[in-house]
Design a protein around this motif. Structure first.
Motif, short mmCIF file in Angstrom:
data_model
loop_
_atom_site.label_atom_id
_atom_site.label_comp_id
_atom_site.label_asym_id
_atom_site.label_seq_id
_atom_site.Cartn_x
_atom_site.Cartn_y
_atom_site.Cartn_z
N LEU A 616 -9.05 -1.46 -3.38
CA LEU A 616 -8.29 -1.79 -4.57
C LEU A 616 -9.10 -2.78 -5.40
CD1 LEU A 616 -4.69 -2.20 -3.12
CD2 LEU A 616 -5.61 -0.32 -4.47
N HIS A 620 -5.70 -6.07 -8.00
CA HIS A 620 -4.62 -5.77 -7.06
C HIS A 620 -4.89 -6.36 -5.69
CE1 HIS A 620 -3.29 -2.19 -9.70
NE2 HIS A 620 -2.41 -3.16 -9.80
N HIS A 622 -4.27 -9.06 -4.42
CA HIS A 622 -3.25 -9.94 -3.86
C HIS A 622 -2.15 -9.17 -3.15
CE1 HIS A 622 -1.95 -8.73 -7.86
NE2 HIS A 622 -0.74 -8.78 -7.37
N LEU A 623 -2.13 -7.85 -3.31
CA LEU A 623 -1.03 -7.08 -2.72
C LEU A 623 -1.20 -6.99 -1.22
CD1 LEU A 623 -0.76 -4.26 -5.35
CD2 LEU A 623 0.72 -6.25 -5.05
N LYS A 624 -0.19 -7.40 -0.49
CA LYS A 624 -0.35 -7.51 0.96
C LYS A 624 -0.12 -6.18 1.68
CE LYS A 624 -0.86 -12.01 1.83
NZ LYS A 624 -2.25 -12.36 1.70
N CYS A 625 0.72 -5.33 1.14
CA CYS A 625 1.15 -4.18 1.92
C CYS A 625 0.16 -3.03 1.90
CB CYS A 625 2.50 -3.67 1.42
SG CYS A 625 3.81 -4.83 1.74
N PHE A 626 -0.88 -3.11 1.06
CA PHE A 626 -1.80 -1.98 0.92
C PHE A 626 -3.21 -2.38 1.28
CE2 PHE A 626 1.49 -1.78 -2.39
CZ PHE A 626 2.23 -0.76 -1.84
N ALA A 629 -6.59 2.53 -1.52
CA ALA A 629 -5.97 3.71 -2.11
C ALA A 629 -6.83 4.90 -1.74
CB ALA A 629 -5.88 3.56 -3.61
N LEU A 639 -1.43 5.23 -2.26
CA LEU A 639 -1.78 3.94 -1.67
C LEU A 639 -1.79 4.07 -0.14
CD1 LEU A 639 0.38 1.92 -4.11
CD2 LEU A 639 -2.04 1.46 -3.71
#
Lengths: 666, 156
Positions: A616, A620, A622-626, A629, A639
């Motif tokens: 990513l 992006h 900072h997004l923890k759940c991914f 992609a 994702l």
């Protein structure tokens, strides 16, 4: 070209030095082992040979003496002891400095050599035998006639020649220089043990047309002056323009070890043939394979749509090929973690002495393989953790005796596979983590509020926050509160996780959980509310149907009963704020990470496919759940779910529920 | 300098042509949960996954449905030392035109609804005004805001 060759030499020398250091450390444990002494000797010899070839005269001189000391040891005149190893390790470091900055470092050579000789032989340390002094100049025509001075020098080095220097005085100005003329002369000194005929034999085919001057060094007292004529520059590698062969050929670099092989046979297991490849090319190959996998997914989607049997057959073939190619490409990038464990042995040895604590350092799972990029980034965090264990974790010998433990503290570094992850553990048997001390320290530093409710593992994890340190005093090694937060950051960039476990008085264990690869994985594609997501297949344990009583939200308990075990579950629909209506027959994908399982409720399971992981962008990150992609067969983006993160989310929820229960019970 | 003029949320905007990589017909967008509205999607640009941003969120414009004129502009922007590829939405792309940077005027302190930090200046084009958004700053802040909100989420 000098740069290129110099680079090759540096690379080779770095490997040799690592091998040398390993050998010395092995020798410390098994001082009588002839095979190891031989191996050390061989490494030294090779460094000397190639060093001389590439014009590292100071290095060659130093290593020559170093080697003589080990030759004496090899002859069995004096055993190897702690003192020898200690000086030898320092000398090994000195070799590195001699390669990096020969001018600055050479001053220290003599002192180290004296110490080395003293340690190795005490009384027997007579001055080395004077040996031969050789000066020669080949005929001008020699290159045109097919002669190769490089081979001559290699043969000389093999006889033990040290201090090989080029004499450049006769080389004419550039405009007058015919590159096919050999205008360079050489000088070298050889040990007295070499018979005169052996030296003369080397020049057998050149003697008709050359200047050749071989003298007993003892009878040539003016040698030092001759050997270092102030006007001559340090010898460069064999002069490039006059070289008839186009050069960048790594095989030429180590001339000496080739014929040493028979001696090596008992010590070294057979080594697979290898070849050096630039990492950039591997990355490119991986990118291509990634594109192939995506194209293959598109083809397979088309074939499914048309349903033509011959097309389906070809698609299947290509699927098989691309998956094989993917595995092969990935295995090229895999490096055993043992490749960095070697340097930690040295670190622990030095730490043990600096801290005055006896430490038994053991390693396990050296064969565990990780992506090269991961391995490289892992070295520094591990150094921090190991230092921390040695400095904070282990008590002093007196304290250990008082606590009824063996005086020697033990630290273990081990690696192992676990599903789609590699676990790296650092375990010590020291005093363990003091949860109360960590807590009060964190409060004192305003990292948490005084009434914060933290589980034990959350408390432990505070030590990885920036600015944290419970050390009573700042030592050279640790206590400044810098370091462990770096560890956390690095591991997070690798999409890994850190776990800490500790038992007071018994020790602490740091576990790093890292993804096996950063490039392509097998994925399980699922659908929630019309959106596609992908799980790394290796993290998926099983898929079950969501029991009807959980169809709708609102029930306080979110545990599934999976064959008697309670598994907490999360609804991706809720987590991702999806507002589409809930379809009947939702599925639960049970995933695991770090020995913990959680369930994730999805609408539909689409199937498994090869998944090219695309990082990513920073926007992006900072997004923890991914964790990244990927591109699906229809060209759309999906994702990739970060299973360890989701599991820790699920665990946090479980902890909260449990705490609520606990409070109610209290 | 050359700029690409485009219409967005009823306003005319200009993007330096040097950072434009290509203009795409709209492609399917994958929503990124928890990422907010500003950079809330991902698109596939010939095998590369590119984040898609909607400047209307930054400038507080009303979000409208896509029209046949809607385009995606793939840009390469220097953000905190790195070149980052992002795509932005435009309601309509007009053309490339020359713009003399010295004719740029600062944004008037009163009477506008634009956050002044995010505008490099106002230029004139075909008798109207066009806004030069400060893309570097917008995306740098967008990335920071994202990580801040993530931290806040964790704190809960």
């Amino acid at each position: 070209m000098d740069e290129e060759i110099g680079g090759l030499f540096r690379q080779e020398a770095a490997e040799l030095m690592a091998s040398l250091e390993r050998g010395l450390l092995d020798l410390e444990r098994a001082p009588k082992d002839r095979a190891i002494i031989d191996a050390v000797f061989r490494d030294l010899h090779t460094i000397k040979g190639s060093g001389a070839m590439f014009g590292f005269a100071a290095l060659a001189r130093f290593v020559h003496e170093f080697e003589s000391v080990f030759d004496n040891l090899r002859q069995g005149t004096h055993g190897v002891d702690q003192a020898v190893i200690a000086v030898a390790l320092r000398s090994c470091d000195h070799i590195g400095r001699l390669i990096e900055a020969p001018e600055g470092a050479e001053a220290a050579s003599a002192e180290l050599l004296d110490a080395l000789r003293l340690a190795a032989s005490g009384e027997t340390a007579a001055a080395p035998p004077p040996g031969w002094s050789l000066v020669f100049r080949l005929g001008r025509q020699v290159l045109r006639l097919g002669g190769n001075p490089r081979l001559l020098l290699a043969e000389l080095a093999e006889l033990g020649a040290a201090d090989i220097r080029a004499r450049l005085a006769a080389i004419p100005a550039l405009d007058a220089l015919d590159p096919q003329d050999c205008c360079t002369g050489w000088q070298a000194s050889l040990p007295a043990t070499v018979p005169q005929t052996a030296i003369e034999d080397i020049f057998l085919f050149y003697r008709d047309d050359m200047q050749f001057n071989l003298q007993d060094a003892a009878s040539a007292p003016d040698l030092p002056a001759a050997a270092q004529p102030p006007a001559e520059a340090p010898a460069p590698p064999v002069p490039a323009p006059s070289d008839p062969v186009p050069v960048p050929d790594p095989a030429v670099a180590p001339p000496a070890p080739v014929r040493e092989a028979p001696a090596a046979a008992p010590a070294n297991p057979p080594v697979a043939e290898t070849m050096r490849v630039e990492t950039g090319r591997l990355d490119e190959l991986m990118d291509r394979v990634g594109e192939l996998v995506i194209a293959e997914a598109r083809l397979s989607a088309l074939a499914q749509r048309f349903g033509d049997p011959s097309l389906l057959a070809v698609t299947e073939d290509i699927q098989r090929l691309s998956s094989g190619m993917r595995n092969a490409t990935m295995s090229i990038r895999m490096v055993p973690i043992g490749s960095i464990m070697g340097r930690f042995r040295r670190l622990m040895r030095d730490l043990s002495q600096t801290l005055g604590k006896p430490i038994a350092f053991t390693t396990g799972g050296e064969d565990t393989e990780l992506d090269k990029t991961v391995i490289e980034l892992l070295a520094d965090p591990l150094v921090h953790i190991l230092r921390n264990s040695a400095d904070h974790g282990l008590e002093s010998a007196e304290a250990r005796r008082a606590a009824g433990k063996p005086e020697t503290g033990s630290i273990e570094l081990a690696a192992a596979y676990s599903g789609a992850e590699v676990l790296i553990t650092v375990r010590d048997d020291g005093r363990g983590l003091d949860a109360e001390a960590i807590r009060s320290q964190a409060i004192a530093r305003n990292m948490i509020t005084a009434d914060a409710q933290l589980s034990q593992s959350e408390t432990f994890r505070l030590i990885f926050e920036p600015g944290f340190s419970t050390a009573k005093k700042v030592t050279e090694l640790s206590g400044r509160g810098v370091g462990l937060d770096v560890v956390k950051r690095t591991i997070e960039t690798l999409r890994g996780q850190i776990d800490l476990a500790s038992e007071p008085g018994k020790g602490a264990t740091v576990t790093l959980r890292l993804p096996l690869t950063l490039a392509i994985v097998d994925g399980l594609q699922i659908e929630v509310g019309g959106e596609n997501y992908t799980f790394p297949l290796a993290a998926v344990e099983e898929c079950v149907e969501l029991p009807p009583e959980f169809e709708t939200e609102g029930r306080s308990s979110s545990f599934l009963n999976i064959r008697g075990g309670l598994v907490p579950f999360l609804r991706l629909r809720t987590l991702f704020a999806i507002r589409e209506p809930v379809p009947p027959f939702q599925k639960v994908v049970i995933v695991s990470a770090g020995g913990q399982r959680i369930g994730l409720v999805v609408d539909r399971i689409v199937g498994n496919n090869q998944t090219v992981i695309k990082q990513l962008s920073r926007l992006h990150a900072h997004l923890k759940c991914f964790s990244g992609a990927t591109i699906l067969g229809d060209g759309s983006v999906a994702l990739i779910l970060d299973v360890p993160q989701l599991v820790s989310l699920g665990r946090a929820q479980e902890d909260r529920l449990r705490d609520q229960h606990g409070e109610r019970a209290a | 300098m050359d700029v690409v003029t485009l219409r967005l949320g009823g306003e005319l905007m200009a993007i330096p042509a040097e950072c434009l990589r290509e203009i795409l017909e709209p492609v399917p967008v994958t929503r990124v949960p928890q990422a907010g509205n500003f950079i809330g999607g991902l698109i596939n640009v010939r095998g590369v996954v590119v984040p898609l941003a909607d400047l209307r969120v930054t400038f507080g414009m009303t979000l409208t449905e896509a029209t046949p004129d809607t385009r995606m502009l793939v840009l390469e922007l220097p953000i905190a030392g790195d070149e980052i590829v992002v795509a932005i939405l435009a309601d309509k792309v007009h053309d490339v035109t020359g713009l003399d940077p010295s004719t740029l005027e600062p944004i008037p302190p009163v009477g506008t609804r634009w956050p002044p930090d995010f505008v490099r200046g106002i230029g004139k084009w075909q008798g109207g005004f066009m806004i030069l958004p400060d893309l570097e700053r917008i995306f740098t802040q967008g990335a920071q805001k994202g990580s801040l909100s993530a931290v806040a989420e964790e704190g809960v």
